[in-house]
Design a protein around this motif. Structure first.
Motif, short mmCIF file in Angstrom:
data_model
loop_
_atom_site.label_atom_id
_atom_site.label_comp_id
_atom_site.label_asym_id
_atom_site.label_seq_id
_atom_site.Cartn_x
_atom_site.Cartn_y
_atom_site.Cartn_z
N VAL A 235 -20.26 3.47 5.63
CA VAL A 235 -19.13 2.82 6.29
C VAL A 235 -19.57 1.60 7.10
N ARG A 236 -20.72 1.69 7.78
CA ARG A 236 -21.13 0.65 8.71
C ARG A 236 -22.04 -0.41 8.10
N ILE A 237 -22.71 -0.09 6.99
CA ILE A 237 -23.67 -1.05 6.42
C ILE A 237 -23.33 -1.38 4.97
N LEU A 238 -23.31 -0.37 4.10
CA LEU A 238 -23.16 -0.63 2.67
C LEU A 238 -21.80 -1.25 2.33
N LEU A 239 -20.72 -0.68 2.88
CA LEU A 239 -19.39 -1.18 2.55
C LEU A 239 -19.16 -2.60 3.06
N PRO A 240 -19.43 -2.89 4.35
CA PRO A 240 -19.21 -4.28 4.80
C PRO A 240 -20.07 -5.29 4.04
N ALA A 241 -21.32 -4.93 3.74
CA ALA A 241 -22.20 -5.88 3.06
C ALA A 241 -21.78 -6.14 1.62
N SER A 242 -21.11 -5.17 1.00
CA SER A 242 -20.71 -5.33 -0.40
C SER A 242 -19.27 -5.82 -0.55
N LEU A 243 -18.53 -5.94 0.55
CA LEU A 243 -17.12 -6.34 0.47
C LEU A 243 -16.90 -7.70 -0.20
N PRO A 244 -17.72 -8.72 0.08
CA PRO A 244 -17.48 -10.00 -0.62
C PRO A 244 -17.49 -9.87 -2.14
N GLN A 245 -18.44 -9.12 -2.67
CA GLN A 245 -18.50 -8.95 -4.12
C GLN A 245 -17.36 -8.06 -4.62
N ILE A 246 -16.97 -7.08 -3.82
CA ILE A 246 -15.85 -6.22 -4.21
C ILE A 246 -14.56 -7.03 -4.31
N PHE A 247 -14.33 -7.93 -3.36
CA PHE A 247 -13.13 -8.76 -3.42
C PHE A 247 -13.15 -9.69 -4.63
N THR A 248 -14.33 -10.17 -5.00
CA THR A 248 -14.43 -10.97 -6.22
C THR A 248 -14.00 -10.15 -7.43
N GLY A 249 -14.44 -8.90 -7.48
CA GLY A 249 -14.03 -8.01 -8.56
C GLY A 249 -12.55 -7.71 -8.53
N LEU A 250 -11.98 -7.55 -7.35
CA LEU A 250 -10.55 -7.28 -7.23
C LEU A 250 -9.73 -8.46 -7.75
N ARG A 251 -10.15 -9.67 -7.42
CA ARG A 251 -9.42 -10.84 -7.89
C ARG A 251 -9.54 -10.99 -9.41
N THR A 252 -10.72 -10.70 -9.93
CA THR A 252 -10.89 -10.74 -11.38
C THR A 252 -10.06 -9.65 -12.05
N GLY A 253 -10.06 -8.45 -11.46
CA GLY A 253 -9.26 -7.36 -12.00
C GLY A 253 -7.77 -7.66 -11.98
N LEU A 254 -7.31 -8.35 -10.94
CA LEU A 254 -5.89 -8.70 -10.86
C LEU A 254 -5.51 -9.69 -11.95
N SER A 255 -6.37 -10.66 -12.19
CA SER A 255 -6.07 -11.62 -13.26
C SER A 255 -6.06 -10.93 -14.63
N LEU A 256 -6.99 -9.99 -14.84
CA LEU A 256 -6.99 -9.25 -16.10
C LEU A 256 -5.78 -8.33 -16.22
N ALA A 257 -5.29 -7.85 -15.08
CA ALA A 257 -4.09 -7.01 -15.11
C ALA A 257 -2.90 -7.79 -15.67
N TRP A 258 -2.78 -9.07 -15.27
CA TRP A 258 -1.70 -9.89 -15.83
C TRP A 258 -1.90 -10.10 -17.32
N MET A 259 -3.15 -10.29 -17.75
CA MET A 259 -3.41 -10.47 -19.19
C MET A 259 -3.10 -9.21 -19.98
N PHE A 260 -3.53 -8.07 -19.47
CA PHE A 260 -3.27 -6.80 -20.16
C PHE A 260 -1.79 -6.45 -20.15
N MET A 261 -1.05 -6.99 -19.17
CA MET A 261 0.37 -6.73 -19.11
C MET A 261 1.08 -7.25 -20.36
N VAL A 262 0.64 -8.41 -20.86
CA VAL A 262 1.26 -8.96 -22.07
C VAL A 262 1.05 -8.02 -23.24
N ALA A 263 -0.17 -7.50 -23.37
CA ALA A 263 -0.43 -6.53 -24.44
C ALA A 263 0.35 -5.25 -24.20
#
Length: 278
Positions: free
Chosen positions: A187-215
């Motif tokens: 909670v105090r070290i691993l999660l805060p330090a990895s949050l920037p990369q996690i948000f990058t993945g969330l934004r990528t996942g959201l864009s793919l969600a729109w793409m998969f929505m068409v399919a």
């Protein structure tokens, strides 16, 4: 006593009266917003002068007229149906991805067990899932949301694992020296330090969600922007096809901007370089 000249310098200007790099960057941002409109204006001119065939690429004014004719409850139902599917599928996929990603990031044994299967599943195209989901779940909303969740799962999962694995070893050792429990260490070290990369993945996942929505909306949908795309193709209406594409681009940009604003607020504690303003 008179104040020095430096104390009279206004924010956004230099003492010589020149604009700061921030002001110059702001002009570039405004230009970036205007660029799509300039492109639409160029396409309007090219189509109206018959440089580009209108039966292949309709004029933006024609597309706008088509969308205006669809305005009201009909267009709102299509946008609402697609948006609900995307947000539901993205939420489900992201939550499951974070749980699996955190577990695999913390346990190399679990990663060695599950990673080969996840990488094989990640390589399956979105349309390949359609007949399987139809067979398993029928033609209701469940297969559509499941397909979108699959699209959002993998980029978020990869970012969580990579983010946890990429935490500086010195930070982990510092937590161990201070005798933090495994939960407190996460909670105090691993999660805060990895949050920037996690948000990058969330934004990528959201864009793919729109793409998969068409399919997903190819699965016997009667509403949604994917349905509009299919309907425009079947009826030979490029204005409807391009109108749906423009709406997808707009909604994808708006949802990404919201997620980016959340990222900026959550990660406001970071002291990072903003890069060159040139």
């Amino acid at each position: 006593m008179m104040a020095s000249d430096d104390s009279l310098t206004l924010p956004g200007t230099l003492s010589s009266g020149q604009k700061t790099p921030v002001s110059r960057l702001q002009r570039w941002r405004i230009a970036g917003i205007l660029l799509p409109f300039a492109f639409l204006g160029l396409m309007e001119a090219l189509v109206r002068t018959h440089v580009v065939p209108e039966h292949l690429v309709p004029a933006p004014s024609t597309i706008a007229e088509t969308l205006w004719q669809l305005c009201g409850d009909r267009l709102g139902r299509h946008i609402g149906a697609s948006s609900l599917r995307v947000f539901a599928g993205f939420a489900i996929g992201a939550v499951i991805a974070i749980l699996f990603g955190a577990a695999m990031g913390l346990s190399r044994r679990l990663e060695a067990l599950l990673d080969p299967s996840f990488q094989a599943l990640r390589a399956i195209p979105s349309l390949a899932w359609v007949p399987v989901l139809l067979l398993w779940m029928g033609i209701d909303e469940a297969p559509k949301i499941t397909l979108i969740a699959i699209g959002a799962f993998f980029p978020v999962h990869l970012s969580v694992v990579a983010g946890i694995r990429g935490v500086d070893r010195k930070l982990i050792e510092l937590g161990e020296v201070n005798r933090l429990s495994q939960r407190a260490l996460f909670v105090r070290i691993l999660l805060p330090a990895s949050l920037p990369q996690i948000f990058t993945g969330l934004r990528t996942g959201l864009s793919l969600a729109w793409m998969f929505m068409v399919a997903a909306e190819l699965i016997a949908a009667t509403r949604g922007l994917g349905y509009l795309l299919s309907d425009g193709r079947e009826t030979g209406r490029p204005d409807l096809v391009f109108g749906a594409i423009l709406l997808l681009a707009l909604l994808g940009k708006l949802s990404d901007s919201v997620l980016k604003a959340i990222e900026t607020r959550v990660l406001s504690w970071r002291d990072t370089s903003t890069g060159s303003n040139r």
